[in-house]
Design a protein around this motif. Structure first.
Motif, PDB file in Angstrom:
ATOM      1  N   LEU A  97      10.723  65.282  23.696  1.00  0.00           N
ATOM      2  CA  LEU A  97      11.374  66.152  22.866  1.00  0.00           C
ATOM      3  C   LEU A  97      12.678  66.194  22.867  1.00  0.00           C
ATOM      4  N   ALA A  98      13.183  66.400  24.306  1.00  0.00           N
ATOM      5  CA  ALA A  98      14.813  66.728  24.543  1.00  0.00           C
ATOM      6  C   ALA A  98      15.349  65.421  24.069  1.00  0.00           C
ATOM      7  N   GLY A  99      14.842  64.260  24.513  1.00  0.00           N
ATOM      8  CA  GLY A  99      15.304  62.979  24.320  1.00  0.00           C
ATOM      9  C   GLY A  99      15.607  62.856  22.874  1.00  0.00           C
ATOM     10  N   ALA A 100      14.448  63.213  21.998  1.00  0.00           N
ATOM     11  CA  ALA A 100      14.472  63.035  20.459  1.00  0.00           C
ATOM     12  C   ALA A 100      15.688  63.830  20.056  1.00  0.00           C
ATOM     13  N   VAL A 101      15.834  65.047  20.505  1.00  0.00           N
ATOM     14  CA  VAL A 101      16.800  65.843  19.874  1.00  0.00           C
ATOM     15  C   VAL A 101      18.248  65.305  20.295  1.00  0.00           C
ATOM     16  N   PHE A 102      18.533  64.728  21.291  1.00  0.00           N
ATOM     17  CA  PHE A 102      19.728  64.007  21.696  1.00  0.00           C
ATOM     18  C   PHE A 102      19.842  62.712  20.899  1.00  0.00           C
ATOM     19  N   THR A 103      18.788  61.930  20.711  1.00  0.00           N
ATOM     20  CA  THR A 103      18.976  60.675  19.788  1.00  0.00           C
ATOM     21  C   THR A 103      19.140  61.254  18.278  1.00  0.00           C
ATOM     22  N   ALA A 104      18.437  62.187  17.808  1.00  0.00           N
ATOM     23  CA  ALA A 104      18.404  62.669  16.497  1.00  0.00           C
ATOM     24  C   ALA A 104      19.824  63.035  16.478  1.00  0.00           C
ATOM     25  N   GLY A 105      20.431  63.815  17.205  1.00  0.00           N
ATOM     26  CA  GLY A 105      22.283  64.016  17.083  1.00  0.00           C
ATOM     27  C   GLY A 105      22.991  62.958  16.782  1.00  0.00           C
ATOM     28  N   GLN A 106      22.709  61.812  17.718  1.00  0.00           N
ATOM     29  CA  GLN A 106      23.196  60.579  17.292  1.00  0.00           C
ATOM     30  C   GLN A 106      23.123  59.830  15.891  1.00  0.00           C
ATOM     31  N   GLN A 107      22.017  59.820  15.641  1.00  0.00           N
ATOM     32  CA  GLN A 107      21.360  59.308  14.347  1.00  0.00           C
ATOM     33  C   GLN A 107      21.947  60.139  13.190  1.00  0.00           C
ATOM     34  N   VAL A 108      21.535  61.254  13.333  1.00  0.00           N
ATOM     35  CA  VAL A 108      21.857  62.091  11.937  1.00  0.00           C
ATOM     36  C   VAL A 108      23.329  62.083  12.194  1.00  0.00           C
ATOM     37  N   GLY A 109      24.095  62.433  13.095  1.00  0.00           N
ATOM     38  CA  GLY A 109      25.471  62.542  12.901  1.00  0.00           C
ATOM     39  C   GLY A 109      26.230  61.086  12.189  1.00  0.00           C
ATOM     40  N   ALA A 110      25.585  60.041  12.706  1.00  0.00           N
ATOM     41  CA  ALA A 110      26.101  58.810  12.283  1.00  0.00           C
ATOM     42  C   ALA A 110      25.890  58.753  10.689  1.00  0.00           C
ATOM     43  N   ALA A 111      24.618  58.822  10.088  1.00  0.00           N
ATOM     44  CA  ALA A 111      24.387  59.013   8.719  1.00  0.00           C
ATOM     45  C   ALA A 111      25.401  60.015   8.032  1.00  0.00           C
ATOM     46  N   LEU A 112      25.379  61.270   8.655  1.00  0.00           N
ATOM     47  CA  LEU A 112      26.211  62.306   7.945  1.00  0.00           C
ATOM     48  C   LEU A 112      27.822  61.680   7.958  1.00  0.00           C
ATOM     49  N   GLY A 113      28.335  61.340   9.148  1.00  0.00           N
ATOM     50  CA  GLY A 113      29.757  60.950   9.184  1.00  0.00           C
ATOM     51  C   GLY A 113      30.103  59.813   8.369  1.00  0.00           C
ATOM     52  N   LEU A 114      28.929  58.753   8.282  1.00  0.00           N
ATOM     53  CA  LEU A 114      29.386  57.573   7.476  1.00  0.00           C
ATOM     54  C   LEU A 114      29.294  57.900   6.054  1.00  0.00           C
ATOM     55  N   ALA A 115      28.604  58.831   5.292  1.00  0.00           N
ATOM     56  CA  ALA A 115      28.519  59.196   4.136  1.00  0.00           C
ATOM     57  C   ALA A 115      29.918  60.109   3.758  1.00  0.00           C
ATOM     58  N   GLY A 116      29.953  61.089   4.556  1.00  0.00           N
ATOM     59  CA  GLY A 116      30.916  62.169   4.343  1.00  0.00           C
ATOM     60  C   GLY A 116      32.275  61.701   4.628  1.00  0.00           C
ATOM     61  N   LEU A 117      32.619  60.923   5.609  1.00  0.00           N
ATOM     62  CA  LEU A 117      33.934  60.689   5.786  1.00  0.00           C
ATOM     63  C   LEU A 117      34.446  59.314   4.936  1.00  0.00           C
ATOM     64  N   ALA A 118      33.436  58.520   4.653  1.00  0.00           N
ATOM     65  CA  ALA A 118      33.614  57.489   4.000  1.00  0.00           C
ATOM     66  C   ALA A 118      33.797  58.036   2.540  1.00  0.00           C
TER      67      ALA A 118
END
Length: 452
Positions: free
Chosen positions: A396-417
């Motif tokens: 679960l802790a690893g999932a929270v960490f990886t979710a931060g990476q993936q969700v952050g990438a999706a949000l950053g790609l869409a928002g900053l683009a």
């Protein structure tokens, strides 16, 4: 390398799994135009070839981590790899656009099982070992190398063999990896994945958070092609808020919560925020600079990938060489703050880009500084989030960490683009630098007692 001989071979296998997942995140981008021409994608639907994978990957990570904790990390890893490989085969042979997108969704679901299980296995295998810092650095470096290699490999495969091979390359790689896990390191893999959570699954919180994350990712990715006033964007936001509220209320009343309070104690919430910001900046600047190199400097897809390789090398060196030397001295708190500061300087350097700017020094300098920050941030953040949690919660802790990476990438790609398209490239990188500094401040304020 591990202190326990039975775990020998675990790290290379898990690093390869991480590499494949990251590779698939970026490898299709260069092939999109050929996919559109071959399968008749509408322009508005084409982005789902890329974002469909990110959507299910990011949204299902929490559930995937919980399932790994409950049924065993090794079991979750093998099932996830099999699902990922089968979906890759279907996608590579897909005769229609709808089947290809569906296969990408299933690929993301398989990846959501693999990623937290792989991190949990590495953390368990090296727990208490003096080599754990270096192991986490190598594990995270494999993701950075995979993401960058996807750009280069995608261009080569598309040019030489056609777009289908950006997906068909996965099944043989996955089959070999599964065979190696079953035969090469069976003792270590069984030991590392043997600790399981007891009690019920308690998945209701995971269902709500999955719905919330899926709605957020869907809404933000829509912003790339529709205005913020579009009903689908507002509707996605409303669903995300309602699902988030339901998750909080359900977790408070549950005897077996999906997210135990200890997971966010001792400043871990600030580390999760920092992971989101690092993921957002990484996803955005790789995309935006790739466009700049092609549109403003006239580079081909392969030349663009090669131009990004110094950043990959810098991130790999930071994760594998600098990280184990710096982390014992700076601690997780100091290293994450330093990494975010380096990213802020790198993004500030990229903010000075103009149409007349050359590759050296502005592009190269900004990329390398940002990449060093990524290479230092992720191993320290992985240790801070997954450290000091019980073995049965490491998935679960690893999932929270990886979710931060993936969700952050999706949000950053869409928002900053979207910001770059509506305002300017320079101001987009200024906003990115401010986000990095704000995250660094949050880490310094919230993590006074965290240690390496």
């Amino acid at each position: 390398m591990p202190s326990h001989p039975g775990h020998r071979g675990t790290l290379p296998l898990m690093a390869i799994a991480q590499f494949i997942l990251a590779l698939d995140f970026s490898i299709v981008n260069v092939a999109l135009w050929q996919i559109q021409a071959d399968l008749g994608f509408a322009a508005a639907d084409l982005p789902w070839v890329a974002t469909g994978y990110a959507l299910t990957f990011g949204a299902l990570l929490i559930v995937g981590g919980r399932l790994g904790d409950r049924f065993g990390h090794r079991t979750a890893l093998l099932i996830g790899l099999a699902l990922f490989g089968a979906a890759s085969l279907v996608g590579g042979l897909a005769p229609t656009a709808s089947l290809l997108v569906a296969a990408r969704f299933v690929q993301g679901a398989g990846a959501a099982l693999v990623a937290p299980a792989a991190l949990a296995i590495v953390r368990t295998a090296y727990h208490g070992s003096p080599e754990q810092t270096r192991a986490l650095g190598l594990f995270q470096a494999s993701a950075a190398v995979g993401a960058s290699a996807g750009i280069v490999l995608g261009g080569i495969l598309t040019g030489l063999a056609g777009w289908r091979w950006v997906l068909l390359i996965n099944p043989p790689l996955v089959a070999a990896l599964i065979l190696a896990i079953l035969l090469v390191a069976p003792e270590g893999m069984r030991t590392a994945g043997a600790v399981r959570a007891s009690g019920g699954l308690g998945l209701l919180g995971g269902v709500w958070i999955t719905v919330a994350l899926a709605a957020v990712i869907f809404g933000v990715t829509r912003l790339e092609h529709t205005p913020i006033t579009d009903p689908t964007v507002w509707g996605a936001g409303l669903v995300a808020v309602c699902a988030g509220v339901a998750c909080v209320l359900g977790e408070r009343s549950s005897r077996d919560p999906m997210f135990p309070g200890s997971l966010f104690a001792a400043g871990r919430w600030a580390v999760i925020v920092a992971t989101l910001v690092v993921g957002a900046l990484l996803g955005a600047y790789v995309y935006l600079i790739a466009l700049y190199l092609q549109q403003q400097m006239g580079m081909s897809a392969i030349q663009t990938g090669l131009a990004m390789l110094p950043a990959t090398a810098a991130s790999f060196a930071a994760s594998t060489w600098l990280n184990p030397r710096l982390l014992p001295r700076a601690g997780t708190r100091g290293q994450i703050a330093l990494a975010l500061g380096l990213m802020a300087v790198g993004q500030g350097t990229l903010a000075t880009l103009t149409p007349a700017s050359g590759y050296v020094p502005t592009v190269l300098g900004g990329l390398v500084l940002s990449a060093i920050g990524v290479g230092l941030a992720y191993p320290a953040a992985a240790l801070a989030i997954t450290g000091a949690v019980p073995a049965h919660q490491r998935g679960l802790a690893g999932a929270v960490f990886t979710a931060g990476q993936q969700v952050g990438a999706a949000l950053g790609l869409a928002g900053l683009a979207t910001l770059a398209a509506g305002v300017s490239l320079g101001w987009t990188f200024v906003v990115a630098a401010v986000l990095a500094l704000a995250a660094a401040l949050a880490v310094l304020m919230a993590m006074p007692r965290m240690r390496a």
